[in-house]
Design an enzyme around this catalytic site. Structure first.
Site, PDB file in Angstrom:
ATOM      1  N   TYR A  23       0.821  -1.207   0.000  1.00 27.82           N
ATOM      2  CA  TYR A  23       0.000   0.000   0.000  1.00 27.82           C
ATOM      3  C   TYR A  23       0.857   1.260   0.000  1.00 27.82           C
ATOM      4  O   TYR A  23       0.608   2.207   0.756  1.00 27.82           O
ATOM      5  CB  TYR A  23      -0.972  -0.001   1.192  1.00 27.82           C
ATOM      6  CG  TYR A  23      -1.956  -1.121   1.120  1.00 27.82           C
ATOM      7  CD1 TYR A  23      -2.970  -1.109   0.175  1.00 27.82           C
ATOM      8  CD2 TYR A  23      -1.865  -2.216   1.971  1.00 27.82           C
ATOM      9  CE1 TYR A  23      -3.878  -2.144   0.082  1.00 27.82           C
ATOM     10  CE2 TYR A  23      -2.765  -3.267   1.885  1.00 27.82           C
ATOM     11  CZ  TYR A  23      -3.772  -3.225   0.942  1.00 27.82           C
ATOM     12  OH  TYR A  23      -4.660  -4.261   0.850  1.00 27.82           O
ATOM     13  N   TYR A 151     -13.462  -6.080   5.699  1.00 27.72           N
ATOM     14  CA  TYR A 151     -12.203  -6.327   4.974  1.00 27.72           C
ATOM     15  C   TYR A 151     -11.870  -7.801   5.107  1.00 27.72           C
ATOM     16  O   TYR A 151     -11.855  -8.354   6.213  1.00 27.72           O
ATOM     17  CB  TYR A 151     -11.056  -5.482   5.524  1.00 27.72           C
ATOM     18  CG  TYR A 151      -9.731  -5.831   4.884  1.00 27.72           C
ATOM     19  CD1 TYR A 151      -9.411  -5.344   3.625  1.00 27.72           C
ATOM     20  CD2 TYR A 151      -8.833  -6.693   5.511  1.00 27.72           C
ATOM     21  CE1 TYR A 151      -8.219  -5.701   3.014  1.00 27.72           C
ATOM     22  CE2 TYR A 151      -7.643  -7.052   4.910  1.00 27.72           C
ATOM     23  CZ  TYR A 151      -7.341  -6.558   3.662  1.00 27.72           C
ATOM     24  OH  TYR A 151      -6.167  -6.909   3.040  1.00 27.72           O
ATOM     25  N   ASP A 252     -14.692 -14.902   9.465  1.00 31.83           N
ATOM     26  CA  ASP A 252     -13.320 -14.512   9.166  1.00 31.83           C
ATOM     27  C   ASP A 252     -12.662 -14.068  10.469  1.00 31.83           C
ATOM     28  O   ASP A 252     -12.774 -12.924  10.894  1.00 31.83           O
ATOM     29  CB  ASP A 252     -13.323 -13.378   8.132  1.00 31.83           C
ATOM     30  CG  ASP A 252     -11.927 -12.886   7.789  1.00 31.83           C
ATOM     31  OD1 ASP A 252     -10.960 -13.296   8.468  1.00 31.83           O
ATOM     32  OD2 ASP A 252     -11.797 -12.069   6.862  1.00 31.83           O
ATOM     33  N   LYS A 281      -2.750 -14.818  10.424  1.00 29.32           N
ATOM     34  CA  LYS A 281      -2.056 -13.863  11.295  1.00 29.32           C
ATOM     35  C   LYS A 281      -1.438 -14.498  12.529  1.00 29.32           C
ATOM     36  O   LYS A 281      -0.261 -14.807  12.556  1.00 29.32           O
ATOM     37  CB  LYS A 281      -2.997 -12.712  11.673  1.00 29.32           C
ATOM     38  CG  LYS A 281      -3.280 -11.760  10.522  1.00 29.32           C
ATOM     39  CD  LYS A 281      -3.931 -10.490  11.006  1.00 29.32           C
ATOM     40  CE  LYS A 281      -4.256  -9.539   9.859  1.00 29.32           C
ATOM     41  NZ  LYS A 281      -3.105  -9.020   9.162  1.00 29.32           N
TER      42      LYS A 281
END
Length: 435
Positions: A23, A151, A252, A281
Protein backbone atom coordinates in the site's frame (compact mmCIF):
# COMPACT_ATOMS: atom_id res chain seq x y z
CA UNK A 1 28.83 -15.13 9.17
CA UNK A 2 28.07 -11.60 7.99
CA UNK A 3 24.34 -11.03 7.72
CA UNK A 4 24.42 -8.12 5.30
CA UNK A 5 27.07 -6.01 3.58
CA UNK A 6 24.97 -2.87 3.73
CA UNK A 7 25.13 0.11 6.07
CA UNK A 8 21.76 1.58 7.11
CA UNK A 9 22.14 4.32 4.51
CA UNK A 10 23.01 1.85 1.75
CA UNK A 11 20.13 -0.38 2.78
CA UNK A 12 17.64 2.46 2.53
CA UNK A 13 19.04 3.60 -0.81
CA UNK A 14 18.69 0.12 -2.30
CA UNK A 15 15.25 -0.26 -0.76
CA UNK A 16 14.19 2.98 -2.41
CA UNK A 17 15.58 1.78 -5.74
CA UNK A 18 14.21 -1.77 -5.82
CA UNK A 19 11.63 -2.59 -3.14
CA UNK A 20 7.89 -1.97 -3.41
CA UNK A 21 6.22 -1.86 0.00
CA UNK A 22 2.55 -2.71 0.73
CA UNK A 23 0.00 0.00 0.00
CA UNK A 24 2.80 2.39 -0.90
CA UNK A 25 3.83 4.39 -3.94
CA UNK A 26 7.35 4.01 -5.29
CA UNK A 27 7.33 7.82 -5.31
CA UNK A 28 6.27 8.04 -1.66
CA UNK A 29 7.95 10.42 0.75
CA UNK A 30 6.79 8.33 3.72
CA UNK A 31 9.97 6.95 5.30
CA UNK A 32 10.77 3.32 5.96
CA UNK A 33 13.01 2.25 8.84
CA UNK A 34 15.67 -0.49 8.60
CA UNK A 35 15.30 -3.24 11.22
CA UNK A 36 18.36 -5.05 12.54
CA UNK A 37 16.62 -7.49 14.92
CA UNK A 38 13.61 -7.92 17.17
CA UNK A 39 13.54 -8.96 20.82
CA UNK A 40 10.54 -9.49 23.06
CA UNK A 41 8.21 -6.56 22.40
CA UNK A 42 10.92 -4.40 20.82
CA UNK A 43 11.98 -3.69 17.27
CA UNK A 44 15.66 -2.72 17.12
CA UNK A 45 16.51 -0.51 14.18
CA UNK A 46 19.78 -0.74 12.28
CA UNK A 47 20.47 2.79 13.49
CA UNK A 48 20.23 1.68 17.11
CA UNK A 49 16.78 2.90 18.22
CA UNK A 50 14.61 0.49 20.19
CA UNK A 51 10.89 0.74 19.52
CA UNK A 52 8.04 -0.78 21.51
CA UNK A 53 5.98 -2.59 18.91
CA UNK A 54 2.33 -1.68 19.32
CA UNK A 55 1.34 -3.55 16.15
CA UNK A 56 2.61 -7.09 16.88
CA UNK A 57 3.70 -7.11 13.23
CA UNK A 58 0.21 -6.54 11.86
CA UNK A 59 -1.43 -8.30 14.81
CA UNK A 60 0.42 -11.60 14.47
CA UNK A 61 3.38 -11.72 16.93
CA UNK A 62 1.28 -12.43 20.02
CA UNK A 63 4.25 -13.84 22.01
CA UNK A 64 6.61 -11.12 20.86
CA UNK A 65 9.82 -11.71 18.96
CA UNK A 66 12.68 -14.18 19.19
CA UNK A 67 10.84 -16.36 21.70
CA UNK A 68 13.06 -19.29 22.75
CA UNK A 69 10.22 -21.82 22.77
CA UNK A 70 9.05 -20.90 19.28
CA UNK A 71 12.63 -20.67 18.00
CA UNK A 72 13.19 -24.20 19.28
CA UNK A 73 10.10 -25.48 17.46
CA UNK A 74 11.54 -24.22 14.18
CA UNK A 75 15.06 -25.51 14.68
CA UNK A 76 13.86 -28.92 15.89
CA UNK A 77 11.61 -29.30 12.85
CA UNK A 78 14.31 -28.04 10.47
CA UNK A 79 16.49 -30.99 11.42
CA UNK A 80 13.86 -33.34 9.96
CA UNK A 81 12.52 -31.38 6.98
CA UNK A 82 11.74 -27.80 6.11
CA UNK A 83 9.14 -28.70 3.51
CA UNK A 84 7.58 -31.61 1.70
CA UNK A 85 4.63 -31.63 -0.67
CA UNK A 86 1.27 -32.28 0.97
CA UNK A 87 -0.26 -34.10 -2.01
CA UNK A 88 -0.21 -37.80 -1.18
CA UNK A 89 2.01 -37.25 1.87
CA UNK A 90 1.40 -36.17 5.44
CA UNK A 91 3.51 -35.45 8.52
CA UNK A 92 3.25 -35.02 12.26
CA UNK A 93 3.37 -31.19 12.47
CA UNK A 94 0.35 -30.77 10.17
CA UNK A 95 -1.65 -33.60 11.77
CA UNK A 96 -0.88 -32.41 15.30
CA UNK A 97 -1.77 -28.81 14.44
CA UNK A 98 -5.03 -29.96 12.86
CA UNK A 99 -6.00 -31.81 16.03
CA UNK A 100 -5.16 -28.77 18.17
CA UNK A 101 -7.28 -26.51 15.97
CA UNK A 102 -10.23 -28.89 16.02
CA UNK A 103 -9.94 -29.11 19.82
CA UNK A 104 -9.95 -25.35 20.45
CA UNK A 105 -12.36 -24.06 17.80
CA UNK A 106 -16.06 -23.74 18.63
CA UNK A 107 -18.73 -26.26 17.67
CA UNK A 108 -18.31 -29.17 15.27
CA UNK A 109 -15.52 -27.86 13.05
CA UNK A 110 -13.57 -30.99 12.22
CA UNK A 111 -11.74 -30.54 8.89
CA UNK A 112 -8.69 -28.31 8.42
CA UNK A 113 -7.46 -27.05 5.05
CA UNK A 114 -4.10 -25.27 5.20
CA UNK A 115 -3.00 -22.40 2.95
CA UNK A 116 -0.39 -19.68 2.84
CA UNK A 117 -2.10 -16.45 3.91
CA UNK A 118 -5.28 -14.98 5.31
CA UNK A 119 -6.48 -13.81 1.91
CA UNK A 120 -6.12 -17.33 0.54
CA UNK A 121 -7.92 -18.75 3.57
CA UNK A 122 -10.87 -16.55 2.57
CA UNK A 123 -10.57 -17.68 -1.06
CA UNK A 124 -10.69 -21.27 0.19
CA UNK A 125 -13.75 -20.56 2.33
CA UNK A 126 -15.63 -19.01 -0.59
CA UNK A 127 -14.72 -21.90 -2.87
CA UNK A 128 -15.87 -24.36 -0.22
CA UNK A 129 -19.24 -22.59 -0.05
CA UNK A 130 -19.65 -22.64 -3.84
CA UNK A 131 -18.65 -26.30 -4.19
CA UNK A 132 -20.93 -27.25 -1.30
CA UNK A 133 -23.99 -26.03 -3.17
CA UNK A 134 -22.80 -27.19 -6.61
CA UNK A 135 -22.42 -30.71 -5.25
CA UNK A 136 -26.11 -30.61 -4.29
CA UNK A 137 -27.26 -29.44 -7.71
CA UNK A 138 -27.74 -25.82 -6.59
CA UNK A 139 -25.20 -24.07 -8.76
CA UNK A 140 -27.45 -21.02 -8.70
CA UNK A 141 -26.21 -20.35 -5.15
CA UNK A 142 -23.01 -18.58 -6.15
CA UNK A 143 -23.11 -15.13 -4.57
CA UNK A 144 -21.89 -14.00 -1.16
CA UNK A 145 -23.46 -11.57 1.30
CA UNK A 146 -20.91 -9.38 3.05
CA UNK A 147 -20.98 -6.15 5.06
CA UNK A 148 -20.06 -2.52 4.62
CA UNK A 149 -16.79 -1.65 6.36
CA UNK A 150 -15.70 -5.26 6.01
CA UNK A 151 -12.20 -6.33 4.97
CA UNK A 152 -11.30 -9.88 3.98
CA UNK A 153 -8.06 -9.71 2.00
CA UNK A 154 -6.30 -8.64 -1.17
CA UNK A 155 -6.78 -11.52 -3.62
CA UNK A 156 -9.63 -11.29 -6.11
CA UNK A 157 -12.40 -13.29 -4.47
CA UNK A 158 -11.45 -11.81 -1.09
CA UNK A 159 -11.52 -8.31 -2.59
CA UNK A 160 -15.03 -8.95 -3.90
CA UNK A 161 -16.39 -9.26 -0.35
CA UNK A 162 -14.58 -6.16 0.99
CA UNK A 163 -16.47 -2.88 1.26
CA UNK A 164 -16.97 -1.82 -2.39
CA UNK A 165 -17.33 1.91 -1.73
CA UNK A 166 -15.03 2.99 1.09
CA UNK A 167 -12.75 -0.03 0.89
CA UNK A 168 -9.23 -0.05 -0.47
CA UNK A 169 -10.16 -2.20 -3.48
CA UNK A 170 -12.71 -0.02 -5.26
CA UNK A 171 -10.23 0.44 -8.14
CA UNK A 172 -11.04 -3.14 -9.20
CA UNK A 173 -14.80 -2.85 -8.92
CA UNK A 174 -15.38 -3.39 -12.64
CA UNK A 175 -13.73 -6.81 -12.70
CA UNK A 176 -14.72 -8.24 -9.32
CA UNK A 177 -17.58 -10.66 -8.76
CA UNK A 178 -20.76 -8.78 -7.87
CA UNK A 179 -21.62 -9.62 -4.30
CA UNK A 180 -24.36 -8.34 -1.99
CA UNK A 181 -23.64 -5.96 0.87
CA UNK A 182 -25.60 -5.28 4.03
CA UNK A 183 -25.10 -2.17 6.16
CA UNK A 184 -22.29 -2.43 8.69
CA UNK A 185 -23.33 -3.78 12.09
CA UNK A 186 -24.30 -0.99 14.51
CA UNK A 187 -21.22 0.15 16.43
CA UNK A 188 -20.83 -0.67 20.10
CA UNK A 189 -19.73 -3.94 21.68
CA UNK A 190 -21.53 -3.40 24.99
CA UNK A 191 -24.44 -1.27 23.80
CA UNK A 192 -27.95 -2.65 23.45
CA UNK A 193 -28.74 -3.76 19.93
CA UNK A 194 -31.44 -1.62 18.26
CA UNK A 195 -34.65 -3.61 17.67
CA UNK A 196 -34.39 -3.29 13.88
CA UNK A 197 -30.63 -3.82 13.62
CA UNK A 198 -30.96 -6.99 11.54
CA UNK A 199 -33.90 -5.92 9.38
CA UNK A 200 -31.80 -4.94 6.36
CA UNK A 201 -29.83 -8.17 6.54
CA UNK A 202 -32.97 -10.26 6.75
CA UNK A 203 -34.51 -8.42 3.82
CA UNK A 204 -31.46 -9.20 1.68
CA UNK A 205 -31.49 -12.84 2.76
CA UNK A 206 -35.23 -13.16 2.15
CA UNK A 207 -34.90 -11.67 -1.33
CA UNK A 208 -31.70 -13.40 -2.43
CA UNK A 209 -31.25 -16.61 -0.42
CA UNK A 210 -31.82 -18.76 -3.50
CA UNK A 211 -28.69 -17.28 -5.10
CA UNK A 212 -26.62 -16.87 -1.92
CA UNK A 213 -24.02 -19.47 -1.03
CA UNK A 214 -22.83 -17.88 2.18
CA UNK A 215 -22.61 -14.88 4.45
CA UNK A 216 -19.11 -13.77 5.47
CA UNK A 217 -18.33 -11.49 8.39
CA UNK A 218 -15.51 -10.55 10.75
CA UNK A 219 -16.92 -11.53 14.15
CA UNK A 220 -17.21 -8.68 16.70
CA UNK A 221 -14.37 -6.61 15.21
CA UNK A 222 -14.38 -5.18 11.69
CA UNK A 223 -10.62 -4.74 11.29
CA UNK A 224 -8.95 -2.94 8.40
CA UNK A 225 -12.30 -1.58 7.24
CA UNK A 226 -12.57 0.71 10.25
CA UNK A 227 -11.54 -1.04 13.51
CA UNK A 228 -15.23 -1.12 14.49
CA UNK A 229 -16.55 -3.15 17.43
CA UNK A 230 -20.13 -4.43 17.42
CA UNK A 231 -22.54 -6.38 19.57
CA UNK A 232 -22.44 -10.16 20.07
CA UNK A 233 -26.24 -10.00 19.80
CA UNK A 234 -25.88 -8.91 16.18
CA UNK A 235 -23.58 -11.83 15.44
CA UNK A 236 -25.92 -14.33 17.12
CA UNK A 237 -28.88 -12.90 15.22
CA UNK A 238 -27.04 -13.09 11.92
CA UNK A 239 -26.11 -16.70 12.59
CA UNK A 240 -29.77 -17.52 13.25
CA UNK A 241 -30.81 -15.82 10.00
CA UNK A 242 -28.32 -17.92 8.04
CA UNK A 243 -29.96 -21.02 9.48
CA UNK A 244 -33.42 -19.69 8.70
CA UNK A 245 -32.60 -18.97 5.03
CA UNK A 246 -30.32 -21.97 4.41
CA UNK A 247 -27.14 -19.99 3.77
CA UNK A 248 -23.68 -20.96 5.05
CA UNK A 249 -22.06 -18.80 7.74
CA UNK A 250 -18.36 -17.96 7.25
CA UNK A 251 -16.47 -16.39 10.15
CA UNK A 252 -13.32 -14.51 9.17
CA UNK A 253 -11.31 -14.75 12.40
CA UNK A 254 -7.98 -13.92 10.76
CA UNK A 255 -7.55 -10.81 12.92
CA UNK A 256 -9.48 -11.97 16.00
CA UNK A 257 -8.56 -15.63 16.37
CA UNK A 258 -6.39 -16.92 19.24
CA UNK A 259 -7.34 -14.51 21.96
CA UNK A 260 -7.17 -10.95 20.67
CA UNK A 261 -10.71 -10.06 21.89
CA UNK A 262 -10.42 -11.94 25.19
CA UNK A 263 -11.89 -15.21 23.90
CA UNK A 264 -10.13 -17.93 21.95
CA UNK A 265 -12.33 -16.88 19.02
CA UNK A 266 -14.55 -13.82 18.70
CA UNK A 267 -17.50 -16.06 17.73
CA UNK A 268 -17.53 -17.26 21.33
CA UNK A 269 -18.77 -13.85 22.52
CA UNK A 270 -22.03 -14.72 20.73
CA UNK A 271 -22.01 -18.41 21.63
CA UNK A 272 -22.07 -19.53 18.00
CA UNK A 273 -20.13 -21.88 15.77
CA UNK A 274 -19.69 -21.02 12.08
CA UNK A 275 -19.99 -23.45 9.21
CA UNK A 276 -16.59 -22.29 7.95
CA UNK A 277 -13.85 -20.54 9.92
CA UNK A 278 -10.83 -18.66 8.52
CA UNK A 279 -7.59 -18.28 10.52
CA UNK A 280 -4.26 -16.61 9.80
CA UNK A 281 -2.06 -13.86 11.29
CA UNK A 282 -1.70 -15.19 14.86
CA UNK A 283 -1.57 -18.84 13.79
CA UNK A 284 2.25 -19.04 13.80
CA UNK A 285 2.64 -16.12 16.25
CA UNK A 286 4.23 -14.06 13.51
CA UNK A 287 6.97 -16.53 12.55
CA UNK A 288 6.05 -17.95 9.13
CA UNK A 289 3.08 -17.32 6.89
CA UNK A 290 0.35 -19.92 7.40
CA UNK A 291 -3.43 -19.89 7.33
CA UNK A 292 -6.22 -22.40 7.82
CA UNK A 293 -9.83 -22.79 6.79
CA UNK A 294 -11.95 -25.11 8.92
CA UNK A 295 -15.34 -26.65 8.19
CA UNK A 296 -17.47 -29.44 9.57
CA UNK A 297 -17.74 -33.02 8.32
CA UNK A 298 -21.08 -32.38 6.61
CA UNK A 299 -19.63 -29.69 4.36
CA UNK A 300 -16.54 -31.76 3.59
CA UNK A 301 -18.57 -34.89 2.82
CA UNK A 302 -20.97 -33.07 0.50
CA UNK A 303 -18.16 -31.29 -1.39
CA UNK A 304 -16.38 -34.59 -1.95
CA UNK A 305 -19.53 -36.32 -3.14
CA UNK A 306 -19.97 -33.83 -5.99
CA UNK A 307 -18.85 -34.16 -9.60
CA UNK A 308 -15.27 -33.06 -8.86
CA UNK A 309 -14.92 -35.72 -6.16
CA UNK A 310 -12.60 -33.46 -4.16
CA UNK A 311 -12.08 -29.89 -3.06
CA UNK A 312 -10.48 -28.01 -5.93
CA UNK A 313 -7.58 -26.21 -4.30
CA UNK A 314 -3.99 -27.13 -3.50
CA UNK A 315 -1.23 -24.64 -2.57
CA UNK A 316 2.35 -25.76 -3.18
CA UNK A 317 3.40 -24.89 0.37
CA UNK A 318 0.23 -26.25 1.95
CA UNK A 319 0.91 -27.74 5.37
CA UNK A 320 4.52 -26.53 5.45
CA UNK A 321 6.16 -28.49 8.31
CA UNK A 322 8.09 -25.52 9.70
CA UNK A 323 4.98 -23.36 9.81
CA UNK A 324 2.84 -26.15 11.27
CA UNK A 325 5.43 -26.96 13.93
CA UNK A 326 5.69 -23.39 15.18
CA UNK A 327 1.90 -22.94 14.98
CA UNK A 328 1.34 -26.04 17.11
CA UNK A 329 3.86 -24.83 19.67
CA UNK A 330 2.18 -21.42 19.68
CA UNK A 331 -1.22 -22.95 20.51
CA UNK A 332 0.32 -25.18 23.18
CA UNK A 333 1.91 -22.11 24.77
CA UNK A 334 -1.48 -20.44 24.90
CA UNK A 335 -3.11 -23.55 26.37
CA UNK A 336 -0.46 -23.67 29.11
CA UNK A 337 -0.64 -19.98 30.00
CA UNK A 338 -3.20 -17.62 31.52
CA UNK A 339 -3.39 -15.55 28.37
CA UNK A 340 -6.95 -14.45 29.19
CA UNK A 341 -5.66 -12.64 32.26
CA UNK A 342 -2.91 -11.02 30.19
CA UNK A 343 -5.39 -9.80 27.57
CA UNK A 344 -7.65 -8.44 30.33
CA UNK A 345 -4.64 -6.67 31.86
CA UNK A 346 -3.71 -5.13 28.51
CA UNK A 347 -7.31 -4.07 27.96
CA UNK A 348 -7.46 -2.26 31.29
CA UNK A 349 -4.11 -0.57 30.69
CA UNK A 350 -5.06 0.53 27.18
CA UNK A 351 -8.37 1.91 28.45
CA UNK A 352 -6.64 3.97 31.12
CA UNK A 353 -3.68 5.00 28.97
CA UNK A 354 -5.66 6.08 25.92
CA UNK A 355 -8.45 7.87 27.81
CA UNK A 356 -6.63 11.26 27.77
CA UNK A 357 -6.69 11.17 23.95
CA UNK A 358 -10.43 11.86 24.10
CA UNK A 359 -9.68 15.47 25.04
CA UNK A 360 -7.47 16.13 22.01
CA UNK A 361 -8.91 18.27 19.22
CA UNK A 362 -9.80 16.23 16.18
CA UNK A 363 -10.33 12.97 18.10
CA UNK A 364 -13.73 11.47 17.30
CA UNK A 365 -13.61 8.34 19.46
CA UNK A 366 -11.38 6.21 21.65
CA UNK A 367 -12.36 2.57 22.05
CA UNK A 368 -10.82 -0.59 23.51
CA UNK A 369 -11.79 -4.25 23.25
CA UNK A 370 -9.52 -6.98 24.52
CA UNK A 371 -5.96 -6.23 23.43
CA UNK A 372 -7.11 -3.72 20.80
CA UNK A 373 -6.95 0.04 21.30
CA UNK A 374 -8.29 2.48 18.70
CA UNK A 375 -8.16 6.26 18.37
CA UNK A 376 -10.42 7.52 15.59
CA UNK A 377 -9.66 10.96 14.17
CA UNK A 378 -11.81 13.38 12.21
CA UNK A 379 -9.21 13.63 9.43
CA UNK A 380 -6.65 11.19 7.99
CA UNK A 381 -3.17 11.22 9.50
CA UNK A 382 -0.18 12.56 7.59
CA UNK A 383 1.98 9.44 7.43
CA UNK A 384 5.09 11.34 6.36
CA UNK A 385 4.85 13.37 9.57
CA UNK A 386 3.40 11.00 12.13
CA UNK A 387 5.51 7.91 11.47
CA UNK A 388 8.90 9.58 12.19
CA UNK A 389 7.33 11.19 15.26
CA UNK A 390 6.32 7.79 16.64
CA UNK A 391 9.82 6.43 15.99
CA UNK A 392 11.40 9.41 17.71
CA UNK A 393 9.12 8.75 20.68
CA UNK A 394 10.35 5.14 20.85
CA UNK A 395 7.24 3.32 19.67
CA UNK A 396 6.09 1.61 16.49
CA UNK A 397 2.55 2.16 15.25
CA UNK A 398 1.24 2.04 11.69
CA UNK A 399 -1.93 4.15 11.40
CA UNK A 400 -4.16 4.06 8.36
CA UNK A 401 -6.62 6.69 7.23
CA UNK A 402 -8.27 8.26 10.26
CA UNK A 403 -7.28 5.46 12.62
CA UNK A 404 -4.39 5.27 15.05
CA UNK A 405 -4.62 1.87 16.68
CA UNK A 406 -2.58 -0.67 18.58
CA UNK A 407 -2.64 -4.45 18.99
CA UNK A 408 0.45 -5.24 21.06
CA UNK A 409 1.89 -8.68 21.84
CA UNK A 410 0.32 -10.38 24.84
CA UNK A 411 3.67 -10.34 26.67
CA UNK A 412 3.88 -6.53 26.77
CA UNK A 413 4.55 -5.23 30.30
CA UNK A 414 2.61 -2.55 32.13
CA UNK A 415 5.57 -0.19 31.82
CA UNK A 416 5.74 -0.78 28.08
CA UNK A 417 2.00 -0.16 27.69
CA UNK A 418 2.36 3.05 29.68
CA UNK A 419 5.12 4.23 27.36
CA UNK A 420 3.16 3.14 24.28
CA UNK A 421 0.01 5.01 25.29
CA UNK A 422 1.69 8.11 26.71
CA UNK A 423 3.91 8.45 23.64
CA UNK A 424 0.88 8.06 21.40
CA UNK A 425 -0.87 10.85 23.28
CA UNK A 426 2.17 13.13 23.05
CA UNK A 427 2.65 12.55 19.32
CA UNK A 428 -1.03 13.09 18.55
CA UNK A 429 -1.08 16.20 20.70
CA UNK A 430 1.77 17.63 18.65
CA UNK A 431 0.36 16.54 15.32
CA UNK A 432 -3.20 17.74 15.94
CA UNK A 433 -2.11 21.08 17.36
CA UNK A 434 -0.54 22.01 14.02
CA UNK A 435 -3.66 21.32 11.95
Amino acid sequence: MQKTPYSPAELLALDKQHVWHPYASVHSDVPVFPVARCEGVEIVLATGERLIDGMASWWSAIHGYNHPTLNAALTEQMADMSHVMFGGLTHQPAVHLSKLLVDITPGDLSRVFFSDSGSVAVEVALKMALQFWQAQGQANKQRILSFRNGYHGDTFAAMSVCDPVTGMHRLFEGVLAKQLFAPAPPAGFSEALPPNALDDVEQLLASHHEELAAVIIEPIVQGAGGMRFYSPEFLAGLHALCRKYNVLFIADEIATGLGRTGKWFACEHAGISPDILCLGKTLTAGYITLAATLCNDTIADIICSGDAGCFMHGPTYMGNPLACAVAARNIEMLQQSDWQREVARISAQLSAGLAPCRSLPGVVDVRVLGAIGVIELAEPVDMAQIEPAFVEAGIWLRPFGKLVYMMPPYIITDAQIEKLTSATYSVLQGQLRHR
